[in-house]
Each structure stands twice: as structure tokens, then as C-alpha cells.
Design an enzyme around this catalytic site. Structure first.
Site: not given
Length: 633
Positions: A157-159
């Protein structure tokens, strides 16, 4: 008693090292497994990959084999998998989990689950929905284990990921892909996408523990623990979880307020290191040289206790200024015929025997090249010990170029060495047909090791080190052909001990870079520390001092530095040319790291920044500085 102030918005446990921390987490997981088994229910665990949980899994395996911990009732769901990805590929998380846990315990084969990296794109969305529904049918996750990426991601879950995000196909952030480049043999080969469990499902877990080890995680750990909740740092969402905790080692916790500025949190003991830490931090915070700090500066920035202890800012300033001044020396081996009472190194013996331990074949010149040169120029008997071959950091096309050169040379001059010809011909054939998932053959590793050995020899010639003082230790733990190394063993320590016994040094320089506690630098340092500890009863060790240097990425904090060796513009340039001897490590190597600068640029920027810090604190202005901390064994 006055209550200590807390800046942390989530329960945070700090341990001396990742070993202790991992044991504590493994104990908690084992407790859940046993409790659920006693209730006749499955223990549903959410698991993570990467370097952070390895020691947790190792401890769970030990508990299974030695204490009878059964995994018969365990059901697992992993966070993520690269896409596309074959399950038997070297980089596959299926392979990782089998090697690190599943193949070593009694978990039923149908009880562990990972996202499927082999699915056609049109089937991924349905798979993700089913993955979540399976977890829900079990009543949710009893426990979720997490790591944290250096951009603050959890899972993949990337920025920018929202708190209600579902399990899905995710495009990977460039920072994440750069961090994975070593596993894939270069950034260009890293998967651009991954399937990841969403934030929403993680937040529904009954218990969540996030692990973080090493200095490179410290900044985002602090943002997640002490900052506001933000999609920019997905790990910060855990502040809203009712039963989550961060478990850290000292390095990963280094940017938390209670570690960075402990006087802001609670009463501290104002010993010399703490005074130096506080005053240098204050000076840099308010933008003043140390000698210009005022009573108001101390009072207005949480240091009134220190001011009350000393009485006047002037007295504190003079003391800290002298601390800093006494760390600076142009004589890293000690200055002969000089008063050494305020110098970081002893004047005698005037000619010292020195061992510079270099984890890889270029760390010596990159990290302490100026000091390296100066020790030789000032007449010391300098030995260099390259602890590993560094072969996995050579790009395939570089190895192919060298192998083809040898084959072509032998064909031209009819060199009569069938065995050598075979080795190089087989290497050429393998490299031309190598798949991304394949590990280098022993022949290819040999060639890559020769390339790096030749570069190291060239550097030593450049500095002036005689060939009999250049030692290639080829420590066995490293020679796996993979990014993942073997645990340090007795043979590794014995090799280091043998060299120390042979040289009987007055000085040892070692890489003290603890950014990655599972990395080669840390393992090499562990071997040195173990060797030194075992040999400390030897008479010659009474006069041996150990100095630690940092790698190309980070420098010691200014308050930690005990020896700072200044460099002139000419010396900086000479160091650069020494680094250039390592041609295989230029231009986008597999372990380029998090930015596009080459190693010589990073080294120069870091050395210049250290000099600039001393200048900002009111000390003399130098072009660059290399810094060291003494390990008092």
C-alpha cells in the site's frame, strides 16, 4: 512525580537489537497459536515478507522443533506478491515463505495462502475479492505482522493509499522498486506492479505488530508514530487501530523524540555525551554557532535544566566547543612527538600496524579513502582486508564482457588451458541465456569476484599499499550467489581472528554502518566484534583501538563523532580517483540504492556535509571530513 511527556501516538517498544525484538514477537504469535489450539479454533495469521520478519520466523521454527509448537491449527494469509511472478522464482514471496517458514514447520499445505502472481490480468480483481472473503469466513485475522517501507508503505500500500482500500493490484512506487533492485539484479528487472492486501483488511485484524530495524527506517517510523495520520505515510493509519504496536530496534527508533531529544520527554542524566548531544542539536536548531548560544536559547528550547546545572550558557558553550575541537585531527594514526592528551588518537607508537576491514571491495576507499591515504602517507603499516568477494554486485553484462574477452584472447593465442577455457565458455553461455529468476552459476560468481578483486588491487596500488598487505578473506557466509546470505558461522569469525593474530594491530577500522541489520556490513561487523572479543585477552590487544566508519549513505550524528579527519580539495579529488578504480560499480549497478548519484558523488556529498556541520557549529571550515566513532571493547 512529574509525568513524562509522550510524543508517540501509538504504543512503541524499543529493543537493543532485532534479535531480542524478534523473540518477543515470536512469543506473542506462539501464545495466540496455543490459545486458539486450546479452544479448538484456527489461528489466522497475516504474514509479511522482506528482511524484517526473518528472525521472527526463525524463532518460530526453533520453537516448533525444540518446544513442540504445532502449526496444525494455523491458517495464514500473506500481505502481497509481485505481479507477474512465478511461485518458484528467486524473488517470489511464495518461495520466500516456504524457505523462511512453511517448509520447516507442520502447517498443512492447504492452510497457507499468498496472492497469485501467475493469474491473467482479467482474473486478478475476482481473486482479490475472494482473498478477502476467505479471511472474513474465518472471522478475520487474529494477528497481522507488518514491516514498513522507507516511503512509509505497509504491504504494498504505497503513499496515497486510502484507509478503506481493498486487496488489489497496485502500481509500485519508484522508491519501492529501487529498494527491490538488489533482489532482481537491477532496477529495470523489478516488477512494476504487485497484488497487495488493502489497508482496510489490515486495520480489521484483532492485533497488529509492525517491525522495523535499521537507521534507514527511522525517518518514516517517526513520521508514522509521531506525525499526523496521512495517506502520505500509510503506516500512520495504525494510530487509529485499537490494538497495534510498533516493535523497533534502537536504530529504527533513532528519530523518535524520546531518543533524538530525550530531554524533551523526561529528566535525563547530564553526562558528557548527553550535554554534547543537546547543545549540538540546539545550535543546529536555532542556526547559531555553539559559542553564540544564549541563556534564552537554552530556556526557550527545553534545556532550562541544563542551564540551571551549569549556571551560564557561556560555560556550557565553551565545554562543548572544546569537545568538538578535540575530535578534529589530521593525524588519524596519532601525531608523533605531540601532546596527545586532547587528541582522539595516541602519539605512540609513532608507526602503527593498522587493519582496515572493508566488507565489500570498495568500502575502504568510498567510506574512508582520505584517512586510508593519510595513514599510508604518514608511515603506518597499513593492511587492507576485503571481507567478501562482492560478486553479486557485478552486473551480468559486465561479467559477460570480461568472460568474452578471455574466450577471445584464448582463441587468438591458442592458450592451452582447457579447464580455464571451459569455465569462461560456460559462463558466457549461461549469461547470454540467463533468466531473471536464475541464480548465478559458480563459474559466473568466480568471474564476478575476479573483477572486484582486480579493482581492489588497483585501488591499493593507487594508495601505495604493498601487495603482501592486501588480504582477500572471502568469508563463507557471503558465497551463496543470492542476496540472501547464510548466517555468520565459526569459519567466518576464525578467518578474521587469524588475520588479527597475524598483524597484531594497534588500530582496526571497521564498517559500523547499521542501516540494515541483516545486510553484509552488519554481518561483517559482527564477525569483527566477535573476533576482537575472543582475542581481547591477548597482550597486543591492550594497545589496539577499534574505529568504526559509516558507509556511503549516512554519517555518524555530529554528537557521536569522536575522530574527524579533514580533507583538502586535492585530497577529495584524490579520493574520487581512487573510487574510480572500481569501474564495475559505476553507472547503474544492481545496488545503486535510493538515489541516482554514483558512489563517489555520495561520498563527496557526505564528507562535505560533515565539514559543513562543523562549520555551522563554529569550528574551522574544511572542504570535507571523514568521521569515526571508537568502539571500546
Amino acid at each position: 512525580m512529574e509525568q513524562a511527556i509522550s510524543y508517540e501516538r501509538i504504543p512503541t517498544k524499543i529493543y537493543a537489537n532485532s534479535d531480542e525484538a524478534s523473540r518477543s514477537v515470536a512469543l506473542e504469535i506462539a501464545s495466540i497459536i496455543r490459545q486458539k489450539a486450546g479452544e479448538g479454533k484456527p489461528a489466522v495469521l497475516g504474514l509479511a515478507t522482506g528482511s524484517s520478519p526473518k528472525k521472527v520466523y526463525k524463532e518460530l521454527i526453533r520453537m516448533h522443533k525444540e518446544e513442540g509448537l504445532s502449526f496444525q491449527n494455523v491458517v495464514t494469509y500473506n500481505l502481497d506478491e509481485y505481479y507477474p511472478m512465478e511461485p518458484d522464482a528467486v524473488q517470489s514471496y511464495v518461495r520466500f515463505m516456504r524457505e523462511q517458514l512453511f517448509d520447516h514447520v507442520d502447517i498443512p499445505s492447504g492452510n497457507w495462502h499468498l496472492p497469485d502472481g501467475t493469474l491473467p490480468l482479467e482474473k486478478v480483481a475476482d481473486f482479490c475479492r475472494d482473498y478477502e472473503e476467505q479471511i472474513e469466513r474465518y472471522g478475520g485475522l487474529d494477528f497481522q505482522l507488518l514491516g514498513i517501507g522507507r516511503n512509509g508503505h505497509i504491504g504494498f500500500n504505497e503513499p496515497g493509499s486510502l484507509v478503506n482500500s481493498k486487496t488489489r493490484l497496485m502500481t509500485l512506487d519508484l522508491t519501492t522498486r529501487i529498494d527491490a533492485a538488489g533482489d532482481f539484479g537491477g532496477l529495470a528487472k523489478v516488477s512494476k506492479k504487485a497484488i497487495t492486501m488493502g489497508i482496510n483488511k489490515i486495520m480489521e485484524a484483532k492485533r497488529v505488530i509492525l517491525l522495523a530495524w535499521g537507521e534507514h527506517k527511522a525517518e518514516n517510523v517517526a513520521r508514522a508514530v509521531e506525525g499526523s495520520v496521512s495517506a502520505d505515510v500509510p503506516a500512520s493509519y495504525l494510530q487509529h487501530h485499537t490494538n497495534a504496536a510498533f516493535v523497533l530496534d534502537n536504530s529504527a527508533a533513532s528519530q523518535l523524540t524520546r531518543i533524538r531529544t530525550p530531554w524533551m520527554v523526561d529528566a535525563v542524566t547530564w553526562d558528557r555525551p548527553m550535554v554534547k548531544k543537546a547543545v549540538t542539536h540546539l545550535a543546529l536548531q536555532v542556526g547559531k554557532p555553539v559559542l553564540k548560544l544564549t541563556n534564552s536559547d537554552y530556556n526557550e528550547n527545553g534545556l532550562s535544566d541544563l542551564l540551571a546545572l551549569y549556571g551560564q550558557a557561556y560555560d556550557i558553550n565553551i565545554e562543548v566547543f572544546n569537545y568538538l575541537q578535540h575530535t578534529i585531527t589530521g593525524w588519524p594514526g596519532g601525531k608523533p612527538n605531540a601532546d596527545d592528551s586532547n587528541r582522539p588518537e595516541r602519539a605512540y607508537p609513532a608507526k602503527k600496524r593498522v587493519i582496515i576491514f572493508s566488507p565489500h571491495p570498495d568500502d575502504d576507499i568510498i567510506s574512508m579513502g582520505g584517512t586510508f591515504q593519510r595513514l599510508h602517507d604518514q608511515g603506518h603499516d597499513v593492511h587492507v582486508a576485503y571481507q567478501t568477494s562482492g560478486n553479486i554486485a557485478v552486473a551480468d553484462d559486465e561479467a559477460l564482457r570480461f568472460a568474452e574477452f578471455v574466450v577471445d584472447f584464448n582463441e587468438k593465442f591458442e592458450a592451452n588451458n582447457p579447464k580455464a577455457n571451459r569455465i569462461y565458455r560456460e559462463a558466457v553461455k549461461f549469461l547470454k541465456n540467463k533468466k531473471d529468476s536464475e541464480v548465478d552459476t559458480s563459474e559466473v560468481r568466480y568471474i564476478k569476484g575476479l573483477i572486484r578483486r582486480g579493482e581492489a588491487k588497483n585501488t591499493c596500488r593507487y594508495v601505495g599499499i604493498p601487495k603482501e598487505n592486501v588480504h582477500f578473506l572471502d568469508m563463507p557466509f557471503y558465497e551463496t550467489g543470492k542476496v540472501q546470505k547464510n548466517p555468520i558461522g565459526e569459519a567466518d569469525v576464525q578467518i578474521v581472528m587469524d588475520l588479527i593474530e597475524e598483524v597484531k594491530p594497534h588500530q582496526i577500522y571497521a564498517a559500523g554502518d547499521l542501516a540494515d541489520p541483516h545486510g553484509t556490513h552488519k554481518v561483517c561487523l559482527d564477525a569483527i566484534m566477535d573476533a576482537v572479543t575472543r582475542l581481547k585477552h591477548r597482550e597486543y590487544m591492550n594497545s589496539c583501538w577499534v574505529w568504526l566508519y559509516k558507509g556511503a549513505w549516512q554519517e555518524w550524528d555530529i554528537d557521536q563523532i569522536e575522530m574527524a579527519v579533514p580533507m583538502s580539495p586535492d585530497q577529495v579529488l584524490k579520493k574520487r580517483y581512487g573510487i574510480f578504480k572500481h569501474q564495475s560499480q559505476k553507472d547503474g549497478v544492481p545496488f545503486q540504492g535510493t538515489d541516482s548519484r554514483e558512489f563517489w558523488q555520495r561520498a563527496e556529498d557526505r564528507n562535505a556535509s560533515t565539514a559543513e556541520l562543523y562549520n555551522k557549529l563554529g569550528l574551522a571550515e574544511y572542504e570535507a571530513m571523514e568521521a569515526f566513532v571508537r568502539w571500546k571493547f
